[in-house]
Scaffold this motif. Structure first.
Motif, PDB file in Angstrom:
ATOM      1  N   TRP A   1      12.371 -32.150  13.251  1.00 46.67           N
ATOM      2  CA  TRP A   1      13.159 -30.930  13.134  1.00 46.67           C
ATOM      3  C   TRP A   1      13.045 -30.343  11.730  1.00 46.67           C
ATOM      4  O   TRP A   1      12.962 -29.139  11.559  1.00 46.67           O
ATOM      5  CB  TRP A   1      14.614 -31.194  13.500  1.00 46.67           C
ATOM      6  CG  TRP A   1      14.837 -31.376  14.967  1.00 46.67           C
ATOM      7  CD1 TRP A   1      13.900 -31.223  15.961  1.00 46.67           C
ATOM      8  CD2 TRP A   1      16.042 -31.729  15.607  1.00 46.67           C
ATOM      9  NE1 TRP A   1      14.473 -31.477  17.168  1.00 46.67           N
ATOM     10  CE2 TRP A   1      15.788 -31.789  16.991  1.00 46.67           C
ATOM     11  CE3 TRP A   1      17.313 -32.019  15.145  1.00 46.67           C
ATOM     12  CZ2 TRP A   1      16.771 -32.113  17.922  1.00 46.67           C
ATOM     13  CZ3 TRP A   1      18.284 -32.343  16.079  1.00 46.67           C
ATOM     14  CH2 TRP A   1      18.019 -32.383  17.449  1.00 46.67           C
TER      15      TRP A   1
ATOM     16  N   GLN B   1      13.130 -37.962  14.864  1.00 46.99           N
ATOM     17  CA  GLN B   1      13.669 -36.673  15.296  1.00 46.99           C
ATOM     18  C   GLN B   1      14.051 -35.816  14.089  1.00 46.99           C
ATOM     19  O   GLN B   1      13.765 -34.627  14.047  1.00 46.99           O
ATOM     20  CB  GLN B   1      14.890 -36.860  16.196  1.00 46.99           C
ATOM     21  CG  GLN B   1      15.418 -35.574  16.785  1.00 46.99           C
ATOM     22  CD  GLN B   1      14.450 -34.981  17.777  1.00 46.99           C
ATOM     23  OE1 GLN B   1      14.249 -35.522  18.839  1.00 46.99           O
ATOM     24  NE2 GLN B   1      13.849 -33.872  17.435  1.00 46.99           N
TER      25      GLN B   1
ATOM     26  N   GLN C   1      21.656 -33.704  21.462  1.00 47.77           N
ATOM     27  CA  GLN C   1      21.906 -32.287  21.207  1.00 47.77           C
ATOM     28  C   GLN C   1      20.631 -31.508  21.516  1.00 47.77           C
ATOM     29  O   GLN C   1      19.549 -31.868  21.079  1.00 47.77           O
ATOM     30  CB  GLN C   1      22.290 -32.138  19.739  1.00 47.77           C
ATOM     31  CG  GLN C   1      22.607 -30.764  19.271  1.00 47.77           C
ATOM     32  CD  GLN C   1      22.989 -30.788  17.795  1.00 47.77           C
ATOM     33  OE1 GLN C   1      22.433 -31.550  17.016  1.00 47.77           O
ATOM     34  NE2 GLN C   1      23.920 -29.961  17.416  1.00 47.77           N
ATOM     35  N   SER C   2      20.762 -30.460  22.254  1.00 46.26           N
ATOM     36  CA  SER C   2      19.636 -29.576  22.496  1.00 46.26           C
ATOM     37  C   SER C   2      19.591 -28.594  21.331  1.00 46.26           C
ATOM     38  O   SER C   2      20.593 -27.947  21.028  1.00 46.26           O
ATOM     39  CB  SER C   2      19.840 -28.845  23.816  1.00 46.26           C
ATOM     40  OG  SER C   2      18.832 -27.898  23.993  1.00 46.26           O
ATOM     41  N   CYS C   3      18.472 -28.515  20.681  1.00 42.73           N
ATOM     42  CA  CYS C   3      18.402 -27.682  19.484  1.00 42.73           C
ATOM     43  C   CYS C   3      17.321 -26.622  19.639  1.00 42.73           C
ATOM     44  O   CYS C   3      16.145 -26.936  19.787  1.00 42.73           O
ATOM     45  CB  CYS C   3      18.128 -28.563  18.265  1.00 42.73           C
ATOM     46  SG  CYS C   3      18.301 -27.674  16.728  1.00 42.73           S
ATOM     47  N   ASP C   4      17.722 -25.370  19.610  1.00 42.63           N
ATOM     48  CA  ASP C   4      16.797 -24.249  19.647  1.00 42.63           C
ATOM     49  C   ASP C   4      16.439 -23.911  18.198  1.00 42.63           C
ATOM     50  O   ASP C   4      17.115 -23.118  17.545  1.00 42.63           O
ATOM     51  CB  ASP C   4      17.463 -23.067  20.356  1.00 42.63           C
ATOM     52  CG  ASP C   4      16.581 -21.837  20.424  1.00 42.63           C
ATOM     53  OD1 ASP C   4      15.450 -21.853  19.883  1.00 42.63           O
ATOM     54  OD2 ASP C   4      17.028 -20.836  21.014  1.00 42.63           O
TER      55      ASP C   4
END
Length: 91
Positions: free
Chosen positions: A70, A66, A7-10
């Motif tokens: 995050w 990860q 998942q790309s997480c901004d």
């Protein structure tokens, strides 16, 4: 929030939303049980392979590294209390 591998997480945009909402705490989650291929009433409690009487698809969790990265970044950006599914597993 549910995080999945790949998942790309901004995190900056996510932090902005969290600051607007101002929750008391943020739960960071990743899958801990398989996903039923069809809906089953008993799927909510049948986490162990022995109890599952239905076909399921395992979902991969994000790595501990990860999740920690995050979580730390979201804490820096928001100052909000974070609760992680990984923290519960350590106990």
């Amino acid at each position: 929030m549910m995080f999945l591998p790949g998942q790309s997480c901004d995190l900056e945009s996510l932090a902005k939303i969290l600051l607007e909402i101002q929750p008391d705490e943020v739960q960071l989650n990743t899958p801990t049980r398989p996903y039923p291929k069809e809906w089953h009433y008993s799927s909510r409690g049948g986490h162990s392979k022995e109890l599952r009487q239905y076909e399921s698809t395992p979902l991969r969790p994000i790595s501990h590294e990860q999740a920690a990265a995050w979580e730390e970044r979201l804490k820096e950006l928001t100052g909000l209390r974070m609760i992680s599914v990984y923290e519960r597993k350590k106990v």
